[in-house]
Design an enzyme around this catalytic site. Structure first.
Site, PDB file in Angstrom:
ATOM      1  N   ASN A  10       0.857  -1.188   0.000  1.00  0.00           N
ATOM      2  CA  ASN A  10       0.000   0.000   0.000  1.00  0.00           C
ATOM      3  C   ASN A  10       0.894   1.239   0.000  1.00  0.00           C
ATOM      4  O   ASN A  10       1.679   1.447   0.937  1.00  0.00           O
ATOM      5  CB  ASN A  10      -0.901  -0.041   1.242  1.00  0.00           C
ATOM      6  CG  ASN A  10      -1.847   1.144   1.293  1.00  0.00           C
ATOM      7  OD1 ASN A  10      -1.443   2.271   1.042  1.00  0.00           O
ATOM      8  ND2 ASN A  10      -3.098   0.902   1.630  1.00  0.00           N
ATOM      9  N   HIS A  13       0.869   6.201   1.720  1.00  0.00           N
ATOM     10  CA  HIS A  13       1.643   7.146   2.530  1.00  0.00           C
ATOM     11  C   HIS A  13       2.781   7.810   1.759  1.00  0.00           C
ATOM     12  O   HIS A  13       3.325   8.812   2.205  1.00  0.00           O
ATOM     13  CB  HIS A  13       2.152   6.485   3.804  1.00  0.00           C
ATOM     14  CG  HIS A  13       1.043   6.205   4.766  1.00  0.00           C
ATOM     15  ND1 HIS A  13      -0.081   7.014   4.870  1.00  0.00           N
ATOM     16  CD2 HIS A  13       0.861   5.217   5.664  1.00  0.00           C
ATOM     17  CE1 HIS A  13      -0.881   6.515   5.785  1.00  0.00           C
ATOM     18  NE2 HIS A  13      -0.347   5.424   6.274  1.00  0.00           N
ATOM     19  N   HIS A  53      -5.705   3.634  -1.961  1.00  0.00           N
ATOM     20  CA  HIS A  53      -7.050   3.953  -1.484  1.00  0.00           C
ATOM     21  C   HIS A  53      -7.422   5.338  -2.003  1.00  0.00           C
ATOM     22  O   HIS A  53      -6.802   6.327  -1.621  1.00  0.00           O
ATOM     23  CB  HIS A  53      -7.044   3.931   0.058  1.00  0.00           C
ATOM     24  CG  HIS A  53      -8.384   4.165   0.677  1.00  0.00           C
ATOM     25  ND1 HIS A  53      -8.564   4.177   2.043  1.00  0.00           N
ATOM     26  CD2 HIS A  53      -9.615   4.389   0.139  1.00  0.00           C
ATOM     27  CE1 HIS A  53      -9.843   4.385   2.317  1.00  0.00           C
ATOM     28  NE2 HIS A  53     -10.500   4.540   1.184  1.00  0.00           N
ATOM     29  N   ARG A  55      -9.703   8.040  -1.577  1.00  0.00           N
ATOM     30  CA  ARG A  55     -10.684   8.495  -0.586  1.00  0.00           C
ATOM     31  C   ARG A  55     -11.541   9.617  -1.147  1.00  0.00           C
ATOM     32  O   ARG A  55     -11.102  10.363  -2.021  1.00  0.00           O
ATOM     33  CB  ARG A  55      -9.962   9.023   0.662  1.00  0.00           C
ATOM     34  CG  ARG A  55      -9.308   7.935   1.473  1.00  0.00           C
ATOM     35  CD  ARG A  55      -8.621   8.559   2.672  1.00  0.00           C
ATOM     36  NE  ARG A  55      -8.063   7.558   3.546  1.00  0.00           N
ATOM     37  CZ  ARG A  55      -8.718   6.983   4.549  1.00  0.00           C
ATOM     38  NH1 ARG A  55      -9.971   7.321   4.809  1.00  0.00           N
ATOM     39  NH2 ARG A  55      -8.149   6.071   5.291  1.00  0.00           N
ATOM     40  N   ARG A  59      -7.309  12.715   0.234  1.00  0.00           N
ATOM     41  CA  ARG A  59      -6.273  13.233   1.146  1.00  0.00           C
ATOM     42  C   ARG A  59      -4.869  12.740   0.805  1.00  0.00           C
ATOM     43  O   ARG A  59      -3.895  13.337   1.198  1.00  0.00           O
ATOM     44  CB  ARG A  59      -6.613  12.932   2.598  1.00  0.00           C
ATOM     45  CG  ARG A  59      -6.283  11.553   3.079  1.00  0.00           C
ATOM     46  CD  ARG A  59      -6.592  11.405   4.544  1.00  0.00           C
ATOM     47  NE  ARG A  59      -8.026  11.416   4.782  1.00  0.00           N
ATOM     48  CZ  ARG A  59      -8.645  10.696   5.724  1.00  0.00           C
ATOM     49  NH1 ARG A  59      -7.943   9.957   6.533  1.00  0.00           N
ATOM     50  NH2 ARG A  59      -9.947  10.732   5.865  1.00  0.00           N
ATOM     51  N   GLU A  80      -8.615   0.264  -2.980  1.00  0.00           N
ATOM     52  CA  GLU A  80      -9.479   0.318  -1.796  1.00  0.00           C
ATOM     53  C   GLU A  80     -10.446   1.472  -1.979  1.00  0.00           C
ATOM     54  O   GLU A  80     -10.043   2.565  -2.390  1.00  0.00           O
ATOM     55  CB  GLU A  80      -8.635   0.556  -0.540  1.00  0.00           C
ATOM     56  CG  GLU A  80      -7.693  -0.580  -0.222  1.00  0.00           C
ATOM     57  CD  GLU A  80      -6.808  -0.259   0.968  1.00  0.00           C
ATOM     58  OE1 GLU A  80      -6.871   0.868   1.497  1.00  0.00           O
ATOM     59  OE2 GLU A  80      -6.035  -1.134   1.352  1.00  0.00           O
ATOM     60  N   THR A 111     -18.055  -2.110  15.244  1.00  0.00           N
ATOM     61  CA  THR A 111     -17.452  -1.614  16.492  1.00  0.00           C
ATOM     62  C   THR A 111     -15.936  -1.527  16.424  1.00  0.00           C
ATOM     63  O   THR A 111     -15.335  -0.622  16.976  1.00  0.00           O
ATOM     64  CB  THR A 111     -17.836  -2.533  17.673  1.00  0.00           C
ATOM     65  OG1 THR A 111     -18.035  -3.836  17.175  1.00  0.00           O
ATOM     66  CG2 THR A 111     -19.047  -2.027  18.390  1.00  0.00           C
ATOM     67  N   GLU A 161     -10.821  -9.296   3.334  1.00  0.00           N
ATOM     68  CA  GLU A 161      -9.550  -8.909   3.944  1.00  0.00           C
ATOM     69  C   GLU A 161      -9.836  -8.741   5.430  1.00  0.00           C
ATOM     70  O   GLU A 161     -10.617  -7.868   5.830  1.00  0.00           O
ATOM     71  CB  GLU A 161      -9.019  -7.610   3.338  1.00  0.00           C
ATOM     72  CG  GLU A 161      -7.674  -7.241   3.966  1.00  0.00           C
ATOM     73  CD  GLU A 161      -6.964  -6.103   3.248  1.00  0.00           C
ATOM     74  OE1 GLU A 161      -7.039  -6.034   2.009  1.00  0.00           O
ATOM     75  OE2 GLU A 161      -6.350  -5.283   3.951  1.00  0.00           O
ATOM     76  N   HIS A 200      -3.681  -4.370   7.864  1.00  0.00           N
ATOM     77  CA  HIS A 200      -3.755  -3.209   8.758  1.00  0.00           C
ATOM     78  C   HIS A 200      -2.865  -3.421   9.979  1.00  0.00           C
ATOM     79  O   HIS A 200      -3.075  -4.345  10.746  1.00  0.00           O
ATOM     80  CB  HIS A 200      -5.174  -2.857   9.223  1.00  0.00           C
ATOM     81  CG  HIS A 200      -5.256  -1.432   9.681  1.00  0.00           C
ATOM     82  ND1 HIS A 200      -5.578  -0.394   8.834  1.00  0.00           N
ATOM     83  CD2 HIS A 200      -4.975  -0.869  10.869  1.00  0.00           C
ATOM     84  CE1 HIS A 200      -5.528   0.744   9.492  1.00  0.00           C
ATOM     85  NE2 HIS A 200      -5.143   0.490  10.727  1.00  0.00           N
TER      86      HIS A 200
HETATM   87  N1  PXP Z   1      -5.804  -2.924   4.142  1.00  0.00           N
HETATM   88  C1  PXP Z   1      -6.745  -1.959   4.180  1.00  0.00           C
HETATM   89  C2  PXP Z   1      -8.112  -2.279   3.719  1.00  0.00           C
HETATM   90  C3  PXP Z   1      -6.418  -0.662   4.617  1.00  0.00           C
HETATM   91  O1  PXP Z   1      -7.356   0.299   4.624  1.00  0.00           O
HETATM   92  C4  PXP Z   1      -5.102  -0.403   5.017  1.00  0.00           C
HETATM   93  C5  PXP Z   1      -4.736   0.946   5.493  1.00  0.00           C
HETATM   94  O2  PXP Z   1      -4.750   1.848   4.485  1.00  0.00           O
HETATM   95  C6  PXP Z   1      -4.159  -1.429   4.937  1.00  0.00           C
HETATM   96  C7  PXP Z   1      -4.548  -2.691   4.516  1.00  0.00           C
HETATM   97  C8  PXP Z   1      -2.734  -1.209   5.275  1.00  0.00           C
HETATM   98  O3  PXP Z   1      -2.590  -0.935   6.614  1.00  0.00           O
HETATM   99  P1  PXP Z   1      -1.206  -0.403   7.147  1.00  0.00           P
HETATM  100  O4  PXP Z   1      -0.931   0.875   6.445  1.00  0.00           O
HETATM  101  O5  PXP Z   1      -1.424  -0.260   8.595  1.00  0.00           O
HETATM  102  O6  PXP Z   1      -0.177  -1.461   6.803  1.00  0.00           O
END
Ligand code: PXP
Length: 251
Positions: A10, A13, A53, A55, A59, A80, A111, A161, A200
């Site tokens: 991913n 960032h 992702h 959004r 962002r 995503e 939750t 996932e 995540h």
């Molecule tokens: N999977 C999904 C669906 C996510 O939304 C994210 C975060 O953007 C990740 C995986 C990756 O998570 P992390 O950045 O904490 O490795």
């Protein structure tokens, strides 16, 4: 049986860093870092897919990134997205290899933070069927909750996932308990014909404890790879994850 655990990197960032400086001047000659370069580096290091992702508030990843990466990457694209008409229209045009449906608004969240598939089955079913008919395999980003697994299978998703955020944030006994929940969710999902992915908060340090979970096909990892890349570069950061991932044995 030993089959390779796939890695989706991913790169949101990397875009976060770019936006911190250049959000208002994205077409300029001096914009950095390059999202495309990040994707190509990840691929060179052995990523099997590139995850982004898009959004609603743009962002980090912006529309141009999605179109550019779709043209240029050599592996699979995993988009995503929140289940909104605007983003769905983009996904139908771009035809990513995979879509992972994620919560965008508070009311779509269970939750613990995964998508509430149970609470919005019909809306999700409609989008899943359009995307799958368009050649995109769809995943649901859900907590390891058995009802959410069943609902994901019922609406025709190909994959889930499993949200590993709670697992990552807890330690000791609570983490062990969460790993057991993930295991039960993976077993049920697999028995219902779903591909099991996870993501995540995953790190080189916490992955070994996750590996009691059977049937894992793909991990999506972002933050820790990008954070580690600051010090050792992306190829090395991904190689470190790859080395741990290669110890996973899928039943
Ligand atoms: N999977 C999904 C669906 C996510 O939304 C994210 C975060 O953007 C990740 C995986 C990756 O998570 P992390 O950045 O904490 O490795």
């Amino acid at each position: 049986m030993r089959s390779q655990l796939l890695l989706g990197v991913n790169i949101d960032h990397v875009a976060t860093l770019r936006q911190a400086r250049y959000r208002t001047m994205l077409g300029a000659h001096n914009v950095e870092p390059s999202i495309l370069q990040a994707a190509l580096e990840a691929e060179a290091a052995g990523a099997q897919s590139i995850t982004i992702h898009l959004r609603a508030d743009r962002r980090h990843i912006v529309d141009e990134d999605v179109y550019l990466l779709r043209k240029k990457i050599g592996t699979k694209m995993n988009l995503e997205m929140g289940n909104t008409p605007e983003i769905l229209a983009i996904a139908l045009e771009v035809k990513p290899d995979f879509v992972c449906m994620v919560p965008e608004n508070r009311e779509e969240v269970t939750t613990e933070g995964g998508l509430d598939v149970v609470g919005q089955k019909e809306l999700l079913r409609a989008s899943v069927s359009q995307l799958e008919a368009n050649g995109t395999r769809v995943s649901m980003f859900i907590d390891p909750d058995l009802d959410q697994i069943r609902a994901s299978a019922e609406i025709g998703a190909s994959m889930v996932e499993l949200h590993t955020g709670t697992f990552a944030n807890e330690q000791g006994k609570k983490r062990t308990q969460e790993a057991a929940r993930l295991k039960a969710a993976a077993e049920l999902g697999h028995s219902l014909g779903l591909q099991i992915n996870a993501g995540h908060g995953l790190t080189v340090a916490n992955l070994p404890e996750l590996f009691i979970v059977p049937h894992l096909a793909e991990l999506n990892i972002g933050h820790s790879i990008v954070a580690r890349s600051v010090f050792v570069g992306m190829r090395q950061a991904i190689a470190e994850f790859r080395a741990v991932m290669d110890t996973y044995t899928r039943p």
